[in-house]
Design a protein around this motif. Structure first.
Motif, PDB file in Angstrom:
ATOM      1  N   THR A  82      95.682  41.237  40.174  1.00 50.31           N
ATOM      2  CA  THR A  82      95.708  42.063  41.378  1.00 50.31           C
ATOM      3  C   THR A  82      94.874  43.320  41.211  1.00 50.31           C
ATOM      4  O   THR A  82      94.459  43.673  40.099  1.00 50.31           O
ATOM      5  CB  THR A  82      97.159  42.486  41.703  1.00 50.31           C
ATOM      6  OG1 THR A  82      97.639  43.348  40.662  1.00 50.31           O
ATOM      7  CG2 THR A  82      98.075  41.276  41.812  1.00 50.31           C
ATOM      8  N   ILE A  83      94.659  44.016  42.330  1.00 50.75           N
ATOM      9  CA  ILE A  83      93.973  45.316  42.274  1.00 50.75           C
ATOM     10  C   ILE A  83      94.962  46.446  42.512  1.00 50.75           C
ATOM     11  O   ILE A  83      94.566  47.564  42.837  1.00 50.75           O
ATOM     12  CB  ILE A  83      92.807  45.389  43.275  1.00 50.75           C
ATOM     13  CG1 ILE A  83      93.328  45.319  44.728  1.00 50.75           C
ATOM     14  CG2 ILE A  83      91.774  44.300  43.003  1.00 50.75           C
ATOM     15  CD1 ILE A  83      92.317  45.775  45.760  1.00 50.75           C
ATOM     16  N   TYR A  84      96.244  46.171  42.354  1.00 51.90           N
ATOM     17  CA  TYR A  84      97.274  47.199  42.464  1.00 51.90           C
ATOM     18  C   TYR A  84      98.272  46.974  41.318  1.00 51.90           C
ATOM     19  O   TYR A  84      98.318  45.872  40.741  1.00 51.90           O
ATOM     20  CB  TYR A  84      97.984  47.126  43.816  1.00 51.90           C
ATOM     21  CG  TYR A  84      98.848  45.890  43.994  1.00 51.90           C
ATOM     22  CD1 TYR A  84     100.220  45.923  43.726  1.00 51.90           C
ATOM     23  CD2 TYR A  84      98.295  44.676  44.419  1.00 51.90           C
ATOM     24  CE1 TYR A  84     101.011  44.795  43.868  1.00 51.90           C
ATOM     25  CE2 TYR A  84      99.078  43.549  44.568  1.00 51.90           C
ATOM     26  CZ  TYR A  84     100.435  43.609  44.283  1.00 51.90           C
ATOM     27  OH  TYR A  84     101.212  42.480  44.426  1.00 51.90           O
ATOM     28  N   TYR A  91      96.496  43.652  36.211  1.00 55.11           N
ATOM     29  CA  TYR A  91      95.287  44.105  36.897  1.00 55.11           C
ATOM     30  C   TYR A  91      94.153  43.114  36.663  1.00 55.11           C
ATOM     31  O   TYR A  91      93.987  42.572  35.566  1.00 55.11           O
ATOM     32  CB  TYR A  91      94.847  45.462  36.357  1.00 55.11           C
ATOM     33  CG  TYR A  91      95.541  46.656  36.961  1.00 55.11           C
ATOM     34  CD1 TYR A  91      95.353  47.007  38.292  1.00 55.11           C
ATOM     35  CD2 TYR A  91      96.365  47.469  36.178  1.00 55.11           C
ATOM     36  CE1 TYR A  91      95.973  48.121  38.838  1.00 55.11           C
ATOM     37  CE2 TYR A  91      96.984  48.594  36.708  1.00 55.11           C
ATOM     38  CZ  TYR A  91      96.787  48.908  38.040  1.00 55.11           C
ATOM     39  OH  TYR A  91      97.405  50.008  38.570  1.00 55.11           O
ATOM     40  N   ASP A  92      93.351  42.921  37.702  1.00 54.58           N
ATOM     41  CA  ASP A  92      92.169  42.065  37.576  1.00 54.58           C
ATOM     42  C   ASP A  92      91.073  42.810  36.816  1.00 54.58           C
ATOM     43  O   ASP A  92      90.923  44.035  36.953  1.00 54.58           O
ATOM     44  CB  ASP A  92      91.645  41.680  38.959  1.00 54.58           C
ATOM     45  CG  ASP A  92      90.565  40.632  38.888  1.00 54.58           C
ATOM     46  OD1 ASP A  92      90.919  39.448  38.746  1.00 54.58           O
ATOM     47  OD2 ASP A  92      89.372  40.989  38.961  1.00 54.58           O
ATOM     48  N   PRO A  93      90.268  42.093  36.020  1.00 50.99           N
ATOM     49  CA  PRO A  93      89.208  42.763  35.251  1.00 50.99           C
ATOM     50  C   PRO A  93      88.108  43.381  36.093  1.00 50.99           C
ATOM     51  O   PRO A  93      87.303  44.157  35.577  1.00 50.99           O
ATOM     52  CB  PRO A  93      88.657  41.642  34.361  1.00 50.99           C
ATOM     53  CG  PRO A  93      89.105  40.371  34.988  1.00 50.99           C
ATOM     54  CD  PRO A  93      90.405  40.674  35.663  1.00 50.99           C
ATOM     55  N   CYS A  94      88.054  43.100  37.400  1.00 49.79           N
ATOM     56  CA  CYS A  94      87.008  43.706  38.232  1.00 49.79           C
ATOM     57  C   CYS A  94      87.110  45.219  38.242  1.00 49.79           C
ATOM     58  O   CYS A  94      86.106  45.915  38.473  1.00 49.79           O
ATOM     59  CB  CYS A  94      87.078  43.173  39.660  1.00 49.79           C
ATOM     60  SG  CYS A  94      88.487  43.770  40.632  1.00 49.79           S
ATOM     61  N   ALA A  99      90.653  42.429  31.320  1.00 54.13           N
ATOM     62  CA  ALA A  99      91.856  41.912  31.951  1.00 54.13           C
ATOM     63  C   ALA A  99      93.037  42.830  31.674  1.00 54.13           C
ATOM     64  O   ALA A  99      93.273  43.235  30.532  1.00 54.13           O
ATOM     65  CB  ALA A  99      92.148  40.502  31.437  1.00 54.13           C
ATOM     66  N   GLY A 100      93.778  43.165  32.719  1.00 49.80           N
ATOM     67  CA  GLY A 100      94.960  43.998  32.561  1.00 49.80           C
ATOM     68  C   GLY A 100      94.683  45.478  32.429  1.00 49.80           C
ATOM     69  O   GLY A 100      95.619  46.274  32.324  1.00 49.80           O
ATOM     70  N   GLY A 101      93.415  45.877  32.444  1.00 49.69           N
ATOM     71  CA  GLY A 101      93.064  47.280  32.251  1.00 49.69           C
ATOM     72  C   GLY A 101      93.494  48.142  33.428  1.00 49.69           C
ATOM     73  O   GLY A 101      93.199  47.831  34.581  1.00 49.69           O
ATOM     74  N   ASN A 102      94.185  49.242  33.142  1.00 53.22           N
ATOM     75  CA  ASN A 102      94.655  50.164  34.177  1.00 53.22           C
ATOM     76  C   ASN A 102      93.514  51.072  34.616  1.00 53.22           C
ATOM     77  O   ASN A 102      92.955  51.801  33.798  1.00 53.22           O
ATOM     78  CB  ASN A 102      95.817  50.998  33.633  1.00 53.22           C
ATOM     79  CG  ASN A 102      96.511  51.799  34.708  1.00 53.22           C
ATOM     80  OD1 ASN A 102      95.905  52.214  35.693  1.00 53.22           O
ATOM     81  ND2 ASN A 102      97.792  52.034  34.521  1.00 53.22           N
TER      82      ASN A 102
END
Length: 548
Positions: A82-84, A91-94, A99-102
């Motif tokens: 997700t983007i939230y 969290y999505d890596p975009c 991956a999972g980065g805040n």
């Protein structure tokens, strides 16, 4: 006080000489986040990078606003990510490149606030059945939690549409978004069987499985907030037609999307069919959607990426003809994707901004959910100073079951009030708060204004007109932001005091009745001042606006 500032000269230019187009029309765009292909282009790895990521989004939204797009479909659940900050998925890596980065802020909340500032709806685009690469971090996490729920096809993972848990899980994610965020819609993508799925049930059973998932999501959303729209993007051809074949690729038979039934049964408020075709593969199938709206909203998606030389090199006329056809048949329009639109591929952005959608439109109301309009604003105040015109209004009473009202602004020349049924007079939509400021131009004034209230369902109140007394525009008492100058006292008034009230009716100041009243301690806004005698009887002296 927050103000929306518009250029009145530009607004008035759009009021003159426009062809008749609908006041209500969905004009949408898919804003893709997977891989950052539309947004974000910068990874949020530092404070400056976060700010850059935010600026990228606001630039896109500014462009969309200028082209009078009123609905943004923002990819929110990407691929089991997700983007939230979700309690269910990472969290999505975009956002950060990992991956999972805040990212250090809430991108969905930011996007919603920025869309609403610009009078646009934001719908959370939820990718449903696909969960991404089989060995990706997000897919592995989902497989570990639900070992029998995820099926592998090639290198990709998919939620099994035939398992009850699939609908329950996706509905839980949609409910999380609706409960926590001020979204205007939940938009379901890929709510269907994968095209290469090995069917072990009949197609009729398959359609029942997908419909069961849709029903669970609809219930979860509407149980939380009835005004949040539920929509999806079905395959662009619903089924074979009597004279035109879908050539083996349609929603109903190929991937078990019974989208027209979802409209008929009230499970969908809106459809965005993916009509990425031309000629006889487009027009007859668009008519088929038109004939089966069941009173709901349909805004077909156009494959504008085919305009790019590397993608198909379609001539612009292929898309403009489709846009004109949709309008003539009372359908909205949606662009896939945002970047091809804002990059002005083959001139599509210029065409839309300068010829097709030259002024705003309202999204049609959800009258099947609620049809009672709110009360109109009670009073309208106009202040002309320093090259600007500011409108203030008393918000009136909210009789809706939504959580707040927004306001639409209309303007026109001439006498007799503003015709709010004429789409050419609509100049600002979904204004939040109770004021709006225009940069004025002497060549275009005087002008008449009207303000309406709108609830979360899109129901619009009657208009409050600037030219109508006593509910119209008021003469204002003069002040410089620090001192208020009262008119000469009426000898008949037996009053030694004055009281100042906010628009909400709260007394914010009491003072002796003198020619000049100190108001330096009052906040910016609109106020009413009354004289008061020893028996506490009051008489209204007038209104004033503090602007500093």
């Amino acid at each position: 006080m927050k103000k929306l500032i518009l250029c009145l000269a530009l607004v008035l230019t759009t009021l003159i000489g426009q062809a008749q187009t609908p006041k209500h029309e969905v004009r949408a765009v898919w804003l893709t986040t997977i891989g950052g292909i539309d947004w974000p282009r910068t990874h949020a790895t530092s404070t400056s990078a976060v700010n850059q990521q935010k600026r990228e989004l606001t630039r896109i939204l500014d462009q969309l606003k200028k082209a009078n797009v009123n609905t943004v479909l923002l990819q929110t659940r990407v691929r089991a990510s997700t983007i939230y900050p979700s309690q269910y998925e990472p969290y999505d890596p975009c956002l950060t490149g990992r991956a999972g980065g805040n990212p250090g802020y809430d991108p969905l909340r930011f996007a919603i606030e920025e869309c609403h500032k610009r009078g646009m709806e934001l719908h959370a685009w939820v990718v449903t059945i696909p969960v991404g690469k089989w060995n990706s971090q997000a897919t592995k996490a989902l497989r570990n939690r639900y070992p029998s729920l995820i099926q592998r096809i090639g290198d990709e993972g998919y939620m099994n549409p035939e398992r009850e848990e699939t609908g329950t899980y996706i509905a839980r994610i949609c409910r999380e978004i609706v409960d926590r965020y001020d979204v205007d819609g939940i938009h379901l993508d890929y709510i269907r069987y994968p095209e290469n799925w090995k069917f072990r049930v009949s197609k009729e059973q398959g359609r029942q499985h997908i419909t069961n998932i849709v029903r669970k999501i609809h219930h979860a959303v509407k149980q939380s907030k009835r005004w949040v729209k539920v929509s999806c993007s079905p395959i662009g051809k619903y089924s074979d037609l009597a004279r035109y074949s879908s050539k083996g690729w349609n929603a109903y038979n190929t991937v078990c999307q019974d989208a027209q039934k979802w409209l008929r049964d009230g499970l969908m408020d809106e459809l965005f069919p993916m009509m990425y075709f031309r000629g006889d593969n487009f027009y007859p199938f668009a008519i088929n959607w038109k004939e089966h709206t069941y009173g709901r909203i349909i805004a077909p998606g156009l494959g504008i990426w085919f305009l790019a030389r590397s993608e198909g090199n379609w001539p612009l006329s292929d898309i403009t003809r489709e846009l004109e056809f949709l309008r003539s048949n009372g359908l909205g329009h949606t662009y896939f994707r945002s970047r091809f639109f804002t990059d002005n591929t083959k001139g599509i952005y210029d065409y839309v901004r300068n010829r097709l959608d030259t002024y705003p439109a309202l999204v049609p109301a959800l009258t099947w959910e609620q049809r009672t309009p709110p009360q109109p604003p009670r009073q309208l105040y106009i202040d002309e100073s320093s090259g600007t015109i500011t409108l203030y209004w008393d918000n009136g009473e909210d009789n809706s079951d939504g959580d707040y009202l927004t306001y639409n602004i209309y303007a026109s020349h001439g006498q007799g009030g503003v015709n709010i049924n004429n789409a050419q007079n609509l100049i600002a939509t979904r204004v939040m708060g109770n004021s709006i400021t225009f940069r004025s131009n002497a060549a275009h004034t005087p002008i008449q204004f009207a303000v309406t209230a709108m609830d979360r369902y899109g129901n619009e109140s009657k208009a409050l007109q600037s030219s109508v007394e006593p509910r119209g525009a008021r003469q204002l008492l003069r002040n410089d932001g620090r001192q208020l100058y009262l008119p000469q006292r009426d000898p008949a008034l037996d009053a030694n005091f004055v009281v100042i009230q906010s628009l909400a009716g709260n007394i914010v100041k009491r003072a002796y009745y003198t020619d000049v009243i100190d108001i330096h301690d009052l906040a910016e806004g609109v106020y009413t001042i009354h004289s008061m005698n020893r028996n506490k009887k009051t008489h209204r002296l007038g209104h004033f606006i503090i602007k500093r």
